[in-house]
Motif scaffolding. Structure first.
Motif, mmCIF file in Angstrom:
data_model
loop_
_atom_site.group_PDB
_atom_site.id
_atom_site.type_symbol
_atom_site.label_atom_id
_atom_site.label_comp_id
_atom_site.label_asym_id
_atom_site.label_seq_id
_atom_site.Cartn_x
_atom_site.Cartn_y
_atom_site.Cartn_z
ATOM 1 N N VAL A 40 91.094 -3.892 -2.181
ATOM 2 C CA VAL A 40 92.664 -3.605 -2.314
ATOM 3 C C VAL A 40 93.090 -4.994 -2.166
ATOM 4 O O VAL A 40 92.514 -5.922 -1.505
ATOM 5 N N PRO A 41 94.469 -5.113 -2.668
ATOM 6 C CA PRO A 41 95.147 -6.348 -2.599
ATOM 7 C C PRO A 41 95.110 -7.100 -1.199
ATOM 8 O O PRO A 41 95.423 -6.297 -0.087
ATOM 9 N N GLY A 42 94.580 -8.241 -0.926
ATOM 10 C CA GLY A 42 94.663 -8.788 0.390
ATOM 11 C C GLY A 42 93.765 -8.847 1.228
ATOM 12 O O GLY A 42 93.513 -9.201 2.190
ATOM 13 N N LYS A 43 92.601 -8.000 0.657
ATOM 14 C CA LYS A 43 91.636 -7.633 1.616
ATOM 15 C C LYS A 43 90.147 -8.187 0.780
ATOM 16 O O LYS A 43 90.126 -8.064 -0.488
ATOM 17 N N GLU A 44 89.137 -8.280 1.560
ATOM 18 C CA GLU A 44 87.641 -8.738 1.134
ATOM 19 C C GLU A 44 87.271 -7.562 0.364
ATOM 20 O O GLU A 44 87.390 -6.467 0.789
ATOM 21 N N ARG A 45 86.333 -7.620 -0.748
ATOM 22 C CA ARG A 45 85.797 -6.543 -1.321
ATOM 23 C C ARG A 45 84.674 -6.002 -0.288
ATOM 24 O O ARG A 45 84.159 -6.618 0.481
ATOM 25 N N GLU A 46 84.911 -4.522 -0.457
ATOM 26 C CA GLU A 46 84.205 -3.686 0.734
ATOM 27 C C GLU A 46 82.993 -2.850 0.143
ATOM 28 O O GLU A 46 82.943 -2.424 -0.931
ATOM 29 N N PHE A 47 81.943 -2.835 0.811
ATOM 30 C CA PHE A 47 80.831 -2.174 0.176
ATOM 31 C C PHE A 47 80.974 -0.784 0.330
ATOM 32 O O PHE A 47 81.527 -0.112 1.323
ATOM 33 N N VAL A 48 80.544 0.026 -0.453
ATOM 34 C CA VAL A 48 80.922 1.419 -0.731
ATOM 35 C C VAL A 48 79.495 2.241 -0.703
ATOM 36 O O VAL A 48 79.116 2.928 0.060
ATOM 37 N N ALA A 49 78.514 1.877 -1.730
ATOM 38 C CA ALA A 49 77.366 2.361 -1.608
ATOM 39 C C ALA A 49 76.378 1.647 -2.416
ATOM 40 O O ALA A 49 76.821 0.924 -3.446
ATOM 41 N N SER A 50 74.980 1.951 -2.200
ATOM 42 C CA SER A 50 74.068 1.003 -3.160
ATOM 43 C C SER A 50 72.765 2.117 -3.630
ATOM 44 O O SER A 50 72.529 2.980 -2.753
ATOM 45 N N SER A 52 68.485 1.838 -5.143
ATOM 46 C CA SER A 52 67.455 1.057 -5.382
ATOM 47 C C SER A 52 67.121 1.109 -6.808
ATOM 48 O O SER A 52 67.599 1.945 -7.501
ATOM 49 N N ARG A 53 66.058 0.463 -7.308
ATOM 50 C CA ARG A 53 66.034 0.312 -8.812
ATOM 51 C C ARG A 53 65.466 1.506 -9.142
ATOM 52 O O ARG A 53 65.801 1.966 -10.324
ATOM 53 N N SER A 54 64.557 2.318 -8.544
ATOM 54 C CA SER A 54 64.254 3.673 -8.970
ATOM 55 C C SER A 54 64.976 4.747 -8.583
ATOM 56 O O SER A 54 65.076 5.950 -9.363
ATOM 57 N N GLY A 55 66.121 4.636 -7.785
ATOM 58 C CA GLY A 55 67.192 5.664 -7.666
ATOM 59 C C GLY A 55 66.671 6.323 -6.428
ATOM 60 O O GLY A 55 67.335 7.123 -6.133
ATOM 61 N N SER A 56 65.470 6.014 -5.740
ATOM 62 C CA SER A 56 64.907 6.854 -4.735
ATOM 63 C C SER A 56 65.598 6.644 -3.183
ATOM 64 O O SER A 56 65.329 7.381 -2.393
ATOM 65 N N THR A 57 66.269 5.502 -3.294
ATOM 66 C CA THR A 57 66.631 5.019 -1.932
ATOM 67 C C THR A 57 68.306 4.913 -1.941
ATOM 68 O O THR A 57 68.629 4.102 -3.181
ATOM 69 N N THR A 58 69.295 5.380 -1.491
ATOM 70 C CA THR A 58 70.817 5.207 -1.393
ATOM 71 C C THR A 58 71.191 4.852 0.006
ATOM 72 O O THR A 58 70.460 5.084 1.110
ATOM 73 N N TYR A 59 72.226 3.849 -0.082
ATOM 74 C CA TYR A 59 72.877 3.574 1.162
ATOM 75 C C TYR A 59 74.263 3.742 0.975
ATOM 76 O O TYR A 59 74.853 3.535 -0.046
ATOM 77 N N TYR A 60 74.808 4.110 2.261
ATOM 78 C CA TYR A 60 76.373 4.283 2.237
ATOM 79 C C TYR A 60 76.929 3.742 3.162
ATOM 80 O O TYR A 60 76.595 3.587 4.322
ATOM 81 N N ALA A 61 78.481 3.227 2.881
ATOM 82 C CA ALA A 61 79.316 2.988 4.105
ATOM 83 C C ALA A 61 79.806 4.109 4.812
ATOM 84 O O ALA A 61 79.592 5.360 4.390
ATOM 85 N N GLY A 103 66.012 -6.958 -6.528
ATOM 86 C CA GLY A 103 65.293 -5.474 -6.064
ATOM 87 C C GLY A 103 65.704 -5.162 -4.588
ATOM 88 O O GLY A 103 65.480 -4.236 -4.239
ATOM 89 N N ILE A 104 66.703 -5.908 -4.290
ATOM 90 C CA ILE A 104 67.353 -5.654 -2.755
ATOM 91 C C ILE A 104 68.456 -4.933 -2.935
ATOM 92 O O ILE A 104 69.550 -5.172 -3.418
ATOM 93 N N ALA A 105 68.363 -3.556 -2.265
ATOM 94 C CA ALA A 105 69.627 -2.645 -2.337
ATOM 95 C C ALA A 105 70.277 -2.457 -1.021
ATOM 96 O O ALA A 105 71.066 -1.786 -0.899
ATOM 97 N N THR A 106 69.861 -3.331 -0.192
ATOM 98 C CA THR A 106 70.359 -3.090 1.215
ATOM 99 C C THR A 106 71.662 -4.199 1.767
ATOM 100 O O THR A 106 72.149 -4.125 2.713
ATOM 101 N N GLU A 107 71.815 -4.921 0.868
ATOM 102 C CA GLU A 107 72.865 -5.944 0.714
ATOM 103 C C GLU A 107 74.202 -5.060 0.717
ATOM 104 O O GLU A 107 74.892 -4.694 0.039
ATOM 105 N N ARG A 108 75.228 -5.688 2.017
ATOM 106 C CA ARG A 108 76.362 -5.114 2.027
ATOM 107 C C ARG A 108 77.464 -6.217 1.835
ATOM 108 O O ARG A 108 78.729 -5.924 1.850
ATOM 109 N N ASP A 109 76.892 -7.393 1.645
ATOM 110 C CA ASP A 109 77.902 -8.485 1.635
ATOM 111 C C ASP A 109 78.306 -8.929 0.217
ATOM 112 O O ASP A 109 77.176 -8.975 -0.580
ATOM 113 N N PRO A 110 79.587 -8.892 -0.074
ATOM 114 C CA PRO A 110 79.479 -9.061 -1.684
ATOM 115 C C PRO A 110 79.200 -10.330 -2.102
ATOM 116 O O PRO A 110 78.920 -10.824 -3.158
#
Length: 126
Positions: A40-50, A52-61, A103-110
């Motif tokens: 959103v304007p004036g704010k840093e980009r925020e992690f929502v979800a990610s 993995s390459r295969s789709g077997s692992t997911t991460y959420y805010a 290959g890294i799906a765990t990064e939440r820093d833009p």
């Protein structure tokens, strides 16, 4: 190198659902974990979800857990974000991104992502 294009945004009411699509081009899509961020304007980009390459692992805010679902179709080079029970605070421009370390799906820093789409606007009215 993969290129990303988002679609599916729009204006909805609180409680509604939307499905965002991140379409990738390039032969190396399956080499990349993919994430969704929002801004959103004036704010840093925020992690929502990610995902993995295969789709077997997911991460959420924590703010979207149990409401949003990330998935991917590697045959179609697409990643989806199903957003349910939308709230006004979900409003923003949504971006899909590919990480510097593919290959890294765990990064939440833009700053760990160097490939971005152009974004798609989501507006949730209460």
């Amino acid at each position: 190198q993969v290129q990303l294009v988002e679609s599916g945004g729009g204006g909805v009411l609180a409680g509604d659902s939307l499905r965002l699509t991140c379409r990738a081009s390039g032969p190396t899509f399956t080499s990349y974990a993919i994430a969704w961020f929002r801004q959103v304007p004036g704010k840093e980009r925020e992690f929502v979800a990610s995902i993995s390459r295969s789709g077997s692992t997911t991460y959420y805010a924590d703010s979207v857990k149990d409401r949003f679902i990330i998935s991917r179709d590697n045959a179609e080079n697409r990643v989806f974000l199903q957003m349910n029970s939308l709230k006004s605070e979900d409003t923003g421009v949504y971006y899909c991104g590919a990480p510097v370390m593919p290959g890294i799906a765990t990064e939440r820093d833009p700053s760990a992502y160097n490939i971005w789409g152009q974004g798609t606007q989501v507006t949730v009215s209460s």
